[in-house]
Scaffold this motif. Structure first.
Motif, short mmCIF file in Angstrom:
data_model
loop_
_atom_site.label_atom_id
_atom_site.label_comp_id
_atom_site.label_asym_id
_atom_site.label_seq_id
_atom_site.Cartn_x
_atom_site.Cartn_y
_atom_site.Cartn_z
N GLN A 1 0.95 -5.43 4.60
CA GLN A 1 -0.06 -4.40 5.47
C GLN A 1 -1.57 -4.95 5.24
N GLN B 1 4.91 -6.75 1.63
CA GLN B 1 4.71 -5.33 0.88
C GLN B 1 5.49 -4.70 2.01
N TYR C 1 7.58 4.64 8.44
CA TYR C 1 7.42 4.56 9.71
C TYR C 1 7.69 3.67 11.36
N GLU D 1 7.63 -2.43 3.62
CA GLU D 1 7.34 -2.12 5.15
C GLU D 1 7.06 -0.33 5.48
N GLY D 2 7.35 0.54 4.92
CA GLY D 2 7.33 1.61 4.65
C GLY D 2 8.59 2.58 6.04
N ARG E 1 -2.68 7.57 0.43
CA ARG E 1 -2.69 5.77 0.86
C ARG E 1 -4.06 5.55 1.04
N ILE F 1 -0.07 0.62 -3.31
CA ILE F 1 0.18 -0.58 -2.56
C ILE F 1 -0.54 -1.54 -2.53
N ASP G 1 -4.58 3.80 -4.74
CA ASP G 1 -3.82 3.70 -3.89
C ASP G 1 -2.53 1.96 -4.30
N HIS H 1 0.20 -2.12 9.41
CA HIS H 1 1.55 -2.41 8.83
C HIS H 1 1.78 -3.36 10.07
#
Ligand code: FE2
Length: 280
Positions: free
Chosen positions: A177, A70, A75, A72-73, A158, A191, A189, A163
């Motif tokens: 995740q 998935q 953060y 990384e996003g 979200r 994702i 969500d 993560h």
């Protein structure tokens, strides 16, 4: 892993018994988990062959696919601390333990896998300045890991999630995740994926979650290293060598200082593992 009822509390009772589940049960019961010469795990269903040679079990036949990646996003931060406990005294939040195993494609538990976790705090905020609720660890000889943390808070857009990056030595990084069953936002969500649901149960005032990773790699803990262990001549870094914190080694013409005691492996060359080596 694909629970049959993705958004129901994951008791595990509705899931088929798999080789991994058997391994988990055996370890939880304190039983020794014998490794065959092939590196595969001899589990309960391999018993009953006394008087005959034990048949190796090289194939993963429980239907589990590799853990899906998935995004990384925004953060992720590199160089997280080496620690399995992200909770500091006084930290608000519901205590959560996440434990499980990391397996290769052939169902062999993988030792020495780097697991780097990061998550929001109880209020749904990430620490982008320091390393609160960030930490990495390595799976032990049985392929197991354990993370002590809190249930991450929600933030806009979200559902609840943790993560993680998982990397077997010398192999590509899996970024993904982990999710919690029964969360209303799991339904909205975009994702979220039920394949990444943890099994979660309430224990006292906290929660215990389990999740097993399956990495798309071959091999296991009994595989010999690519290069034979040698003592590093003249301080040169070499695989298969036990390094202590503070040790120095050279690699690629540069000097490095060991930050954490470990046994070096191919794929963990000093430039590749900043958690273990600092360039001097
Ligand atoms: Fe996030």
């Amino acid at each position: 892993m694909t629970p049959s009822a993705p958004d129901e509390p994951g008791t595990g009772a509705d899931r088929p018994i798999s080789r991994k589940n058997l391994l988990r049960a055996a370890v939880a019961a304190g039983a020794a988990v014998p490794l065959l010469a092939t590196g595969t795990v001899a589990l309960a269903r391999d018993a009953g062959t006394q008087g005959r040679d034990l048949a190796p079990t090289p194939f993963c036949d429980d239907g589990d696919d590799p853990t899906i990646p998935q995004m990384e996003g925004p953060y992720f931060k590199p160089n997280s601390p080496l620690r399995g406990n992200l909770v500091t005294p006084g930290t608000p939040g519901t205590p959560l333990t996440v434990s499980g195993y990391v397996f290769g494609r052939d169902c062999v538990p993988l030792s020495g896998v780097l697991l780097d976790f990061w998550q929001a705090d109880n209020a749904g905020a990430y620490d982008n300045v320091g390393y609160t609720f960030r930490g990495h660890q390595f799976t032990d000889a049985s392929g197991a890991f354990s993370l002590r943390t809190i249930v991450p808070g929600l933030y806009p857009g979200r559902t609840r999630h943790i993560h993680v990056k998982a990397q077997a030595p010398g192999e590509p990084v899996l970024t993904t995740q982990l999710y919690f069953p029964g969360e209303p936002r799991n339904n909205t969500d975009t994702i979220y994926d039920p394949a990444l649901l943890m099994n979660v149960r309430n224990v006292g005032g906290g929660k215990e979650a389990t999740f097993d990773f399956v990495l798309d790699v071959e091999g296991g803990p009994t595989d010999p290293p690519t290069d034979p262990p040698t003592d590093p001549p003249s301080g040169s870094w070499a695989p298969g060598h036990p390094y202590a914190a503070g040790d120095r080694a050279t690699y690629g013409g540069a000097g490095y200082r060991c930050l954490q005691a470990h046994t070096s492996m191919t794929g963990w060359e000093p430039p590749n593992v900043p958690a273990l080596w600092r360039r001097e």
